[in-house]
Enzyme design. Structure first.
Site, short mmCIF file in Angstrom:
data_model
loop_
_atom_site.label_atom_id
_atom_site.label_comp_id
_atom_site.label_asym_id
_atom_site.label_seq_id
_atom_site.Cartn_x
_atom_site.Cartn_y
_atom_site.Cartn_z
N ASP A 26 0.91 -1.15 -0.24
CA ASP A 26 0.05 0.30 0.09
C ASP A 26 0.86 1.40 0.53
O ASP A 26 1.93 0.81 -0.13
CB ASP A 26 -0.41 0.15 1.58
CG ASP A 26 -2.37 -1.22 1.12
OD1 ASP A 26 -2.15 -1.25 0.51
OD2 ASP A 26 -2.84 -1.19 2.63
N LYS B 6 -3.84 2.86 -2.32
CA LYS B 6 -4.57 3.92 -2.99
C LYS B 6 -5.00 5.38 -2.04
O LYS B 6 -3.75 5.11 -1.29
CB LYS B 6 -6.38 3.32 -2.33
CG LYS B 6 -6.74 1.85 -2.64
CD LYS B 6 -7.39 1.38 -2.93
CE LYS B 6 -7.83 -0.09 -3.14
NZ LYS B 6 -7.04 -0.65 -2.74
N MET C 255 -8.14 7.45 8.80
CA MET C 255 -8.35 8.11 7.17
C MET C 255 -9.65 8.72 7.31
O MET C 255 -10.93 8.79 6.33
CB MET C 255 -9.06 6.69 6.55
CG MET C 255 -7.38 5.87 6.48
SD MET C 255 -8.57 4.19 5.53
CE MET C 255 -9.56 3.51 6.56
#
Length: 271
Positions: A50, A71, A186
């Site tokens: 990631d 991402k 997040m």
């Protein structure tokens, strides 16, 4: 633990099938990798990673065996379906594969989905836990997520739910009523929305809040405020993802803890 070895899938698997390790890299500092994680990264044929493993960790992996399947909110991204398929393809080629994730693979990291996919495909795999950034991020910023005087419970929440959901699965009213510490992962982009929901639910606007950006990375930053002020603090400081939001009284003593840690002459001398 090889949880996927006898889990159904294709009966025509090749005899030399490889294995997949779903590995948590911790918050980003390579010193916080588990021993097993470091060994697997070193010995792997391929590492699918990631964006969240720290730059120092990624920098230690030879480019020829790294595949970026990360991402970023509002930026480039790799579909999860591609990652799932790629894990199976590489294993069926006989490769030893590390799927490297930030924090812990099963804490808001979609590792559970990948484990299910591997099990369905009959691919041998193991899960290697990592130090979740939900705890490590606040800790390195001088914030304990629980504290005898301030918080006897902690709730971990994602600030970035599946966008296809018709409504949020996060009950902010219940979180405000529960008390304790709220840690949002997040959640920098949606900070105005959930701080407003918590205030509407009755959480005091003076509740301390801290934002920890890139915890344990070389360019880590921390910004503090209250439920009422933290959005302005975020904007003035330019805090960006990846960052963790810590909401609760545990954030209040941070300055005293950090001052001690920075001034303690014993640090670095083995004390």
């Amino acid at each position: 633990m090889s949880e996927g070895e006898n889990s159904g899938g294709d009966d025509e698997q090749p005899s030399d099938i490889g294995t997949v390790s779903l590995v948590g890299s911790g918050p980003g500092d390579p010193d916080l990798l588990t021993v097993k994680a470091a060994e697997l990264i070193e010995s792997a044929d391929v590492v699918l990673h990631d964006k969240l493993p720290g730059p120092e960790i990624l920098g230690r992996i030879p480019e020829e065996k790294r595949e970026d399947v990360g991402k970023r909110a509002g930026g480039e991204w790799t579909p999860q379906e591609y990652t799932n398929r790629r894990l199976v393809e590489l294993a069926r080629e006989g490769k030893s594969v590390v799927r490297l994730k930030g924090g812990d693979p099963f804490v808001f990291g979609r590792g559970g989905e990948e484990a299910e996919h591997l099990a369905e495909a009959g691919i041998p795999f193991e899960v290697v836990p990592g130090v979740t950034s939900a705890i490590a991020g606040p800790a390195v910023a001088g914030i304990p997520v629980t504290h005898r005087d301030h918080a006897s419970s902690v709730s971990f929440v994602t600030g970035h739910e599946d966008p296809t959901k018709e409504e949020s699965a996060v009950d902010w009213d219940a979180l405000a009523a529960t008390g304790g510490t709220i840690v949002v992962l997040m959640g920098v982009g949606k900070l105005p929305a959930y701080t407003a929901e918590l205030r509407d639910a009755g959480l005091d606007g003076d509740t301390p809040v801290a934002l920890v950006e890139r915890a344990t990375w070389p360019d880590m930053r921390v910004a503090t405020g209250t439920l009422d002020t933290i959005v302005d603090v975020r904007d003035e400081a330019g805090i960006e993802p990846p960052a963790i939001t810590v909401i609760g009284d545990v954030a209040a003593p941070r300055d005293r803890v950090v001052e001690f840690l920075e001034n303690d002459e014993r640090r670095g001398d083995g004390a």
